[in-house]
Structures are given as C-alpha cells and as structure tokens.
Design an enzyme around this catalytic site. Structure first.
Site, PDB file in Angstrom:
ATOM      1  N   ALA A  62       0.896  -1.100  -0.006  1.00 37.19           N
ATOM      2  CA  ALA A  62      -0.111   0.058   0.307  1.00 37.19           C
ATOM      3  C   ALA A  62       1.100   0.888   0.178  1.00 37.19           C
ATOM      4  O   ALA A  62       2.090   1.306   0.350  1.00 37.19           O
ATOM      5  CB  ALA A  62      -0.710  -0.083   1.237  1.00 37.19           C
ATOM      6  N   GLY A 101       0.053  -4.878   1.108  1.00 30.53           N
ATOM      7  CA  GLY A 101      -0.745  -4.695  -0.519  1.00 30.53           C
ATOM      8  C   GLY A 101      -0.242  -5.784  -1.708  1.00 30.53           C
ATOM      9  O   GLY A 101      -1.294  -5.575  -2.339  1.00 30.53           O
ATOM     10  N   GLU A 104      -0.687  -9.422  -1.173  1.00 29.57           N
ATOM     11  CA  GLU A 104      -2.025  -9.498  -1.385  1.00 29.57           C
ATOM     12  C   GLU A 104      -3.009  -9.004  -2.577  1.00 29.57           C
ATOM     13  O   GLU A 104      -3.841 -10.022  -3.109  1.00 29.57           O
ATOM     14  CB  GLU A 104      -2.602  -8.300  -0.658  1.00 29.57           C
ATOM     15  CG  GLU A 104      -2.461  -8.526   1.049  1.00 29.57           C
ATOM     16  CD  GLU A 104      -3.098  -7.606   2.223  1.00 29.57           C
ATOM     17  OE1 GLU A 104      -3.473  -8.373   3.563  1.00 29.57           O
ATOM     18  OE2 GLU A 104      -2.718  -6.300   1.497  1.00 29.57           O
ATOM     19  N   GLU A 124       3.322  -5.140   7.472  1.00 26.20           N
ATOM     20  CA  GLU A 124       2.218  -4.662   7.673  1.00 26.20           C
ATOM     21  C   GLU A 124       3.199  -4.392   9.222  1.00 26.20           C
ATOM     22  O   GLU A 124       2.747  -2.878   9.963  1.00 26.20           O
ATOM     23  CB  GLU A 124       0.923  -5.264   7.877  1.00 26.20           C
ATOM     24  CG  GLU A 124       0.551  -4.916   6.700  1.00 26.20           C
ATOM     25  CD  GLU A 124       1.093  -6.119   5.226  1.00 26.20           C
ATOM     26  OE1 GLU A 124       2.109  -6.725   5.390  1.00 26.20           O
ATOM     27  OE2 GLU A 124       0.617  -6.327   4.724  1.00 26.20           O
TER      28      GLU A 124
HETATM   29  N1  3HC Z   1       4.794   3.120  -0.162  1.00 26.66           N
HETATM   30  C1  3HC Z   1       5.106   4.493  -0.367  1.00 26.66           C
HETATM   31  N2  3HC Z   1       6.231   4.951  -0.263  1.00 26.66           N
HETATM   32  C2  3HC Z   1       7.997   3.672  -0.355  1.00 26.66           C
HETATM   33  C3  3HC Z   1       6.812   2.449   0.120  1.00 26.66           C
HETATM   34  C4  3HC Z   1       5.647   2.135   0.289  1.00 26.66           C
HETATM   35  N3  3HC Z   1       5.305   1.309   0.975  1.00 26.66           N
HETATM   36  N4  3HC Z   1       7.563   1.948  -0.150  1.00 26.66           N
HETATM   37  C5  3HC Z   1       8.949   2.410  -0.320  1.00 26.66           C
HETATM   38  N5  3HC Z   1       8.712   3.349  -0.660  1.00 26.66           N
HETATM   39  C6  3HC Z   1       8.907   4.380  -1.316  1.00 26.66           C
HETATM   40  C7  3HC Z   1      10.513   5.045  -0.566  1.00 26.66           C
HETATM   41  O1  3HC Z   1       9.973   6.074   0.922  1.00 26.66           O
HETATM   42  C8  3HC Z   1      11.210   5.577  -0.395  1.00 26.66           C
HETATM   43  O2  3HC Z   1      10.831   6.880  -1.621  1.00 26.66           O
HETATM   44  P1  3HC Z   1      11.914   7.900  -1.482  1.00 26.66           P
HETATM   45  O3  3HC Z   1      13.078   7.943  -2.967  1.00 26.66           O
HETATM   46  O4  3HC Z   1      11.501   9.137  -1.408  1.00 26.66           O
HETATM   47  O5  3HC Z   1      13.231   7.980  -0.527  1.00 26.66           O
HETATM   48  C9  3HC Z   1      11.039   5.020  -2.072  1.00 26.66           C
HETATM   49  O6  3HC Z   1       9.913   4.508  -1.888  1.00 26.66           O
HETATM   50  C10 3HC Z   1      12.365   3.843  -2.234  1.00 26.66           C
HETATM   51  O7  3HC Z   1      12.446   3.135  -0.922  1.00 26.66           O
HETATM   52  P2  3HC Z   1      14.183   2.695  -0.514  1.00 26.66           P
HETATM   53  O8  3HC Z   1      15.149   2.676  -0.306  1.00 26.66           O
HETATM   54  O9  3HC Z   1      13.061   1.244   0.868  1.00 26.66           O
HETATM   55  O10 3HC Z   1      13.969   1.742  -1.780  1.00 26.66           O
HETATM   56  P3  3HC Z   1      14.856   0.316  -1.266  1.00 26.66           P
HETATM   57  O11 3HC Z   1      14.722  -0.522  -2.960  1.00 26.66           O
HETATM   58  O12 3HC Z   1      15.748  -0.053  -0.513  1.00 26.66           O
HETATM   59  O13 3HC Z   1      13.459  -1.238  -1.325  1.00 26.66           O
HETATM   60  C11 3HC Z   1      11.476  -2.151  -0.950  1.00 26.66           C
HETATM   61  C12 3HC Z   1      12.750  -1.629  -1.746  1.00 26.66           C
HETATM   62  C13 3HC Z   1      12.090  -3.016  -0.551  1.00 26.66           C
HETATM   63  C14 3HC Z   1      10.297  -2.205  -1.553  1.00 26.66           C
HETATM   64  C15 3HC Z   1      11.129  -0.789   0.256  1.00 26.66           C
HETATM   65  O14 3HC Z   1      11.406   0.210  -0.038  1.00 26.66           O
HETATM   66  C16 3HC Z   1      10.160  -1.420   0.793  1.00 26.66           C
HETATM   67  O15 3HC Z   1      10.326  -2.516   1.795  1.00 26.66           O
HETATM   68  N6  3HC Z   1       9.024  -1.149   1.321  1.00 26.66           N
HETATM   69  C17 3HC Z   1       8.175  -0.889   2.319  1.00 26.66           C
HETATM   70  C18 3HC Z   1       7.269  -2.276   1.773  1.00 26.66           C
HETATM   71  C19 3HC Z   1       5.848  -2.134   3.418  1.00 26.66           C
HETATM   72  O16 3HC Z   1       6.428  -2.207   4.399  1.00 26.66           O
HETATM   73  N7  3HC Z   1       5.025  -2.785   2.267  1.00 26.66           N
HETATM   74  C20 3HC Z   1       3.580  -3.151   3.017  1.00 26.66           C
HETATM   75  C21 3HC Z   1       2.959  -1.480   3.472  1.00 26.66           C
HETATM   76  S1  3HC Z   1       1.375  -1.687   4.426  1.00 26.66           S
HETATM   77  C22 3HC Z   1       0.272  -2.503   3.245  1.00 26.66           C
HETATM   78  O17 3HC Z   1       1.114  -3.053   2.497  1.00 26.66           O
HETATM   79  C23 3HC Z   1      -0.853  -2.738   4.073  1.00 26.66           C
HETATM   80  C24 3HC Z   1      -1.258  -3.975   3.194  1.00 26.66           C
HETATM   81  O18 3HC Z   1      -1.775  -4.756   3.692  1.00 26.66           O
HETATM   82  C25 3HC Z   1      -3.254  -2.726   3.322  1.00 26.66           C
END
Ligand code: 3HC
Length: 643
Positions: A62, A101, A104, A124
């Site tokens: 998400a 997400g 999912e 999450e």
């Molecule tokens: N939402 C918004 N922005 C995100 C994001 C997300 N889920 N994940 C990463 N970003 C952004 C970062 O803030 C960063 O932004 P910036 O360049 O402006 O600083 C950019 O994307 C790149 O992120 P990373 O530097 O972390 O990039 P990497 O290539 O090192 O890693 C990744 C990629 C493994 C995908 C890592 O970004 C990551 O782990 N992201 C989080 C994933 C996450 O937690 N997902 C679950 C979200 S909650 C959810 O999905 C709820 C659902 O169940 C409803």
C-alpha cells in the site's frame, strides 16, 4: 508511460504496472488495475492475464504516504477480490519484492510466478498495523496456519524458493520473467484451474497452538501491539467464513492505522529512507570507494573491517606490530566464527571474506587506498600519531576518517595536510551489526568527503546520521543525560531496580543500570576522571562511588547490582544501598509511568538543545540515533517523536 498498461501476447494479456519508485498501491494505481480487470473481463480472445511490474520491484505494498488520510475507493480488499473474481485467471509475475498489499494482490491472482531472486512478505506489523487486504485471511488458505503466523507476525519477507516450499508461490523461474509467466499461463490453461484462494479450506492447527503462539509473540513484542492483533486476525480466519474474517481483519487494520504506534513506526520508516540521502548533499558527488583500510584491530577495528568486507570492499588492516596484527586477524576471525555459528555465513563465505583482507604493520601499504578508518586507542596523542603517518603515505585525495566517540575530531586532525578529506565516522559496537553510523564533519571537511561518508553508509547498509562536534556527538551526549536523569531519580528516593523495570516496561531491552553493569561502569568513570584531571568541573556521580568501591559491573561480580558467579541476573545489593545511602533523600518513589516520562523527557530535552546548537540536522535524525544505536523502542518513534 501510464501507470497501468495492457498489451497482448496472443491470447494472454499482460498488465504492466509502472508507478515508480516501488509501484506502491496509490489510489490511481488501484483504479488503474480495477479498470484493467473490467476491460479484460470482456475482451474477446484473451484467456489469461499476466500481472507484471516495471522498475526495480513488484508492487511493494500500500502507499504508506496515504495512511494519514481517509481511505479512498477503490479500496484494496475490493481490488484483490475483483482480480480474484475476474472471468480469466490472473497470474502475478513477481520480481524484487511483493510486500504487504503487493503480495495481497498477488494472492488474489490465481497463480504466482516469481523470479528466484524475488521475495514475498507481509511486513505490515513493522508499520504497526496488520495486513488490511486479506493477508491474514488468504495466507493461511495458501500456505497453512503455521506459515501464515510466521509470515504475518514477524513481518519478515521470505525468498522465492522458500516461498514456493511454503505454498506461497507456484513456480520459481529465472531469466525472462515475462516470457516465463506467459509460458506458465499457457500450461496452466491446459488443466482445470485450482480454486480461488478465498475458496480454499484452512486446516485447523494442533490443539494448544494459539495459546503457545500468543505467549511467544507477547514475549517478543514487548509492548508492541500489532503482532498479537495480527495473530488474532489469523485465528479468526480459521474460525469464521471468509467474508466475516475479512471484516474482522479490516476493522483491526483501520483501528491500528490510526494508532500512536503505527504513527511512530511510519515516522521511523520515512526517517530511515530519508537518512542515507540528505537533501543538502543532493548535488554533491561522493568520491569513488574501491578499497578501504582500518587502523587498529581491536573489537571496534575488527568489527569495522568485517562490515567493509561484508559490503565487498577489499580491506587493509594495519596494527602496530606483528603480534597485534595476529590479534586483529584473530578478532576478525572470531566475528566470522560467530556468524557461522548463527548460520549467517558458510565456511566458504568466511574464507572469501578473509581472503579480501591484507594485514600488516607497514603504513606504506596504504599508498593507494580510497578510505582509511582509524580505530585505535581513544587517546589524542595515539590518534594524532596515526594521522601524521597517514598524511605522509596516503594519496592526497584519500578520505581519512576517525572512529573517535568522545575526542574532538578537530584536535585529531590538527596539522593534517589537506584537512578537507578528514571526517569522523562513528561506528557502534559490534560495528558489523549495529546499523547506526554517526558522520561527523569538521569545519574543514569538504562536501565531497561528507558525501563519501554517506555513500559509505549506504554501501554498508547503515543508517547514516550527520552529527556536529560536541562531547559525545548526538548519541553519547543523550546517553550521558539519560544516565544522569536515572541517577537523579534514584537520588530522589526511587529504587535502582524500579528505574530499570520502568524502562523495560517502556520497551527497552534493558534498563540504564543493568546496561551499565553489562558494559562496565569504568569506561565512563575514566572519562570523567580524565576531564577532572584536565581541570573541568565534573561533579561526583553515584557511578563514581561504586567504581571507587571496586564495583565496575558484572565483570567484577557487582556494579549497581550483585551477581552470583555464573549468573547474569541482577540482584538488588545491600552493599550498594550502604554505599549510596548518604546521597539518597528519602522521598516518594516514582511509579513506572512517571519514571519513563522523566527519562524520555530528559532525552528529548537534550535532543532539543542538540537541534538548537545545530549538532543534529533534524529531529528525526535524533530518533534514528536512539532507535538504531541505543535500543530505544522503535514503536515509540524515538524520544523526539515521543515527546
Ligand atoms: N509506500 C510509499 N512509499 C514507499 C513505500 C510504500 N509502501 N515503500 C517504499 N517507498 C518509497 C520510499 O520512501 C523511498 O522514497 P524516496 O526515494 O522518496 O526516499 C522509495 O520508495 C524507495 O524506497 P527504498 O529506499 O526503501 O528502496 P529499496 O529499493 O531499498 O527497497 C523495498 C525497496 C524493499 C520495496 C522497500 O522500499 C520496502 O521495504 N518498502 C516497504 C514495503 C512495505 O512495508 N509494504 C507494506 C506496506 S503496508 C500495506 O501494504 C498494507 C496493506 O496490507 C493494506
């Protein structure tokens, strides 16, 4: 290129998502996928749909930046359901990370094909929430309850081969993912389709499973609520029909999304991502880092060498003489032996790491290195002598760094030729494990040198934070204040053990006094004595009284507490009570909440001074220092956020 595009390979449609940087499921992307599902459902001649992503990763989740705002349609659970009920089977083609997400959505697809380098997961809980679009409801249907509990309550992703064993993906491929997924789709269409994930049954776990998990997760979570709520959601999914379980999960998700813990964890999430690339260095190119050297093979030096080797840099390790060189190498081997024991490295990997280390006592070996990190004894004369030699032998553009934790880097660099390439790089022990790296420029440090410090941080996978020059930089300065506050609370009549318990209850692994007993009280004592000898007015601490009485911590059988031989559990000490009695005013003991409020308040107050003085660039950097260097509970967001 628009955010969602459709092209065709014969009777297979390929839906490509292109929403940089990580294909997060913004409202626009959800709508784009919804529209694609609508269009492809009715398109003649299409028999299956491959869902693939452009850029570095599959959908990474998400869009976390939308979490503070009201949810907008189409909601993600509906989109996942829409894909699942499409008239043609969807096949998720996963590269990079399918997270939250994103995974999912993949579970809503009839099949999942992943590159062997990909990973999938439901992180999450690390954001203080539970999966909100069927992660707790579809995962046990795909992979069973135990795998779902592991995935969802730890938040740790798994690599594709393991995901395949767990039943989370159907095929692991290498090479051209798009072609492989299309080929997979064609083969799959030749057989009857498996049921949609939501229609699959869940096998009930062994009796006692939920109770055992609850106990284990509560112990691990130490006050963090999301993991237990996630467990409850999975449990519910095994007990009620799909739709009811979805409603329960969604309610939990929305409840937690607005919680303080989720806000704190989001704060840290974005702070961590902002840290490695600070805005003020956006236009400054770092110098190339191809080779590195470490001066000093003690615990710190060996740890730094290990961190550099882990990142693939060839390392030259310099010590005073042959004997010290051997000790340094033994320290490094000791670090790797630990990694093998914990299953983190194989013997072959250790050999490869060690073969990239050249050790000796001759500084002339440093003539061509790009970066030298000094990690010798914390004494100004010793350090200056090192930099005097480095100044003579190293290339004029080589970056020269000190790992000092308390000395003034300006004094260390005094007399150095070309001081623009000098910088402080303060690692935390064990340096190959701890994420924090304080980067300390002097007034002479060139922007390129500073940018190189950050580039090194990124290369080593650290959280780099810029700190200005003051005693203890950011972290140790706050630590000093924190310990002083702990002593002040004890002086005012609260028991030592009560202070430790309060901070454990707050979420630290250890309280301030237990931690000193583990690390030793003598280091800080010697520093105070040094300052006193230099004529500074440093008043007597309770710790000084204990050290003078021979109580230096666990290593002497006692510090703030007593310890029985072979037993590390702290016992309140009558001897300590007697030693400190004259310094303690009998007063009302504080309760846990009041203690932690004072302790965290003191940290935040020191943090504000650090900000006002320009020692830290922003409050979130201080939070990162505390979370990554000092055990501050991540889900509290750091002292600045908490305050
Ligand atoms: N939402 C918004 N922005 C995100 C994001 C997300 N889920 N994940 C990463 N970003 C952004 C970062 O803030 C960063 O932004 P910036 O360049 O402006 O600083 C950019 O994307 C790149 O992120 P990373 O530097 O972390 O990039 P990497 O290539 O090192 O890693 C990744 C990629 C493994 C995908 C890592 O970004 C990551 O782990 N992201 C989080 C994933 C996450 O937690 N997902 C679950 C979200 S909650 C959810 O999905 C709820 C659902 O169940 C409803």
């Amino acid at each position: 290129m628009s955010i969602v595009t459709i092209d065709r390979d014969g009777d297979i449609a390929v839906v490509t998502v292109n929403n940089p940087p990580v294909n997060a499921l913004s409202q626009a992307l959800r709508q784009g996928l919804w529209d694609a599902a609508e269009a492809l459902d009715v398109e003649q001649g299409i028999r299956a749909v491959v869902l693939i992503c452009a850029g570095r990763t599959f959908i990474a989740g998400a869009d976390v930046s939308e979490f503070g705002k009201p949810p907008m349609e189409p909601h993600l659970p509906d989109l996942v359901g829409r894909i699942e009920t499409a008239t043609k089977p969807w096949i998720a083609a996963i590269h990079g990370s399918a997270l939250g997400g994103g995974f999912e959505v993949a579970m809503g697809c009839r099949f999942r094909v992943a590159l062997d380098s990909a990973s999938v997961g439901l992180p999450e809980v690390t954001l203080g929430i539970v999966p909100g679009a069927s992660g707790t409801v579809r995962t046990p249907r795909l992979a069973g309850v135990e795998a779902a509990v592991e995935l969802v309550t730890t938040g740790r992703p798994v690599k594709a081969p393991r995901a395949a064993q767990m039943g989370l993906v159907d095929a692991v491929v290498s090479g051209d993912l798009r072609a492989e997924a299309i080929a997979f789709a064609r083969t799959a269409l030749e057989k009857p389709l498996p049921p949609a994930t939501s229609a699959r049954p869940i096998a009930a776990p062994e009796p006692g499973f939920w109770e055992a998990q609850e106990t284990a997760i509560a112990r691990r979570a130490k006050g963090e609520v999301a993991p237990l709520r996630a467990l409850a959601s999975i449990r519910r999914a095994t007990e009620v029909p799909f739709a009811e379980a979805m409603a329960f999960e969604r309610a939990t998700f929305l409840d937690l999304r607005g919680s303080d813990q989720a806000a704190a964890l989001r704060h840290i999430f974005f702070a961590e991502r902002a840290a490695p690339r600070p805005g003020h260095l956006a236009d400054v190119a770092p110098l190339p880092l191809r080779t590195a050297a470490v001066i000093g093979g003690g615990t710190m030096g060996a740890g730094i060498a290990a961190a550099l080797r882990d990142a693939g840099l060839p390392v030259t390790l310099i010590e005073r003489d042959a004997e010290a060189v051997e000790r340094g190498l033994a320290n490094l081997r000791g670090i790797y032996a630990g990694a093998v024991k914990r299953g983190k490295l194989t013997e072959a990997q250790v050999e490869a790491r060690m073969s990239g280390v050249t050790a000796g006592s001759d500084y002339s070996a440093l003539a061509d290195v790009d970066l030298v990190i000094e990690a010798v004894f914390e004494e100004i004369g010793v350090k200056r002598a090192v930099f005097e030699q480095l100044g003579r032998v190293c290339r004029p553009d080589a970056v020269l760094a000190t790992n000092t934790s308390y000395l003034d880097p300006r004094a260390i660099a005094e007399g150095l030729r070309n001081p623009a390439r000098f910088i402080g790089l303060h690692f935390f022990s064990p340096a190959n494990v701890m994420k924090l790296l304080e980067i300390v420029p002097t007034p002479d440090t060139a922007p390129e040198t500073l940018a190189t410090g950050f580039a090194l941080g990124r290369m080593l996978g650290k959280i780099p934070v810029q700190a200005g020059i003051c005693e203890g930089f950011i972290g140790n300065r706050i630590l000093k204040r924190y310990r002083a506050e702990a002593e002040a609370i004890v002086r005012q009549g609260t028991a030592i053990a009560a202070v430790d318990k309060a901070m454990r209850d707050y979420g630290f692994a250890m309280g301030p006094f237990e931690a000193q007993d583990l690390g030793g009280l003598d280091i800080a004592y010697l520093q105070r004595e040094g300052a006193r000898a230099a004529g500074q007015a440093v008043h007597e601490t309770l710790g000084d009284i204990l050290v003078r009485a021979g109580r230096k911590g666990q290593k002497t059988g006692g510090g703030w507490y007593d310890y029985l031989p072979g037993d590390r559990s702290p016992k309140p000490s009558d001897a300590v009570a007697a030693l400190l009695a004259a310094h303690i005013q009998p007063g009302a003991a504080l309760d846990s909440a009041a203690i932690s409020a004072r302790m965290v308040g003191a940290m935040a107050d020191e943090g504000r001074k650090i900000l006002d003085e320009g020692i830290a660039q922003r409050a979130s950097d201080i939070d990162l220092v505390e979370v990554h260097g000092y055990g501050f509970p991540r889900w509290r967001g750091g002292p600045m956020f908490a305050a």
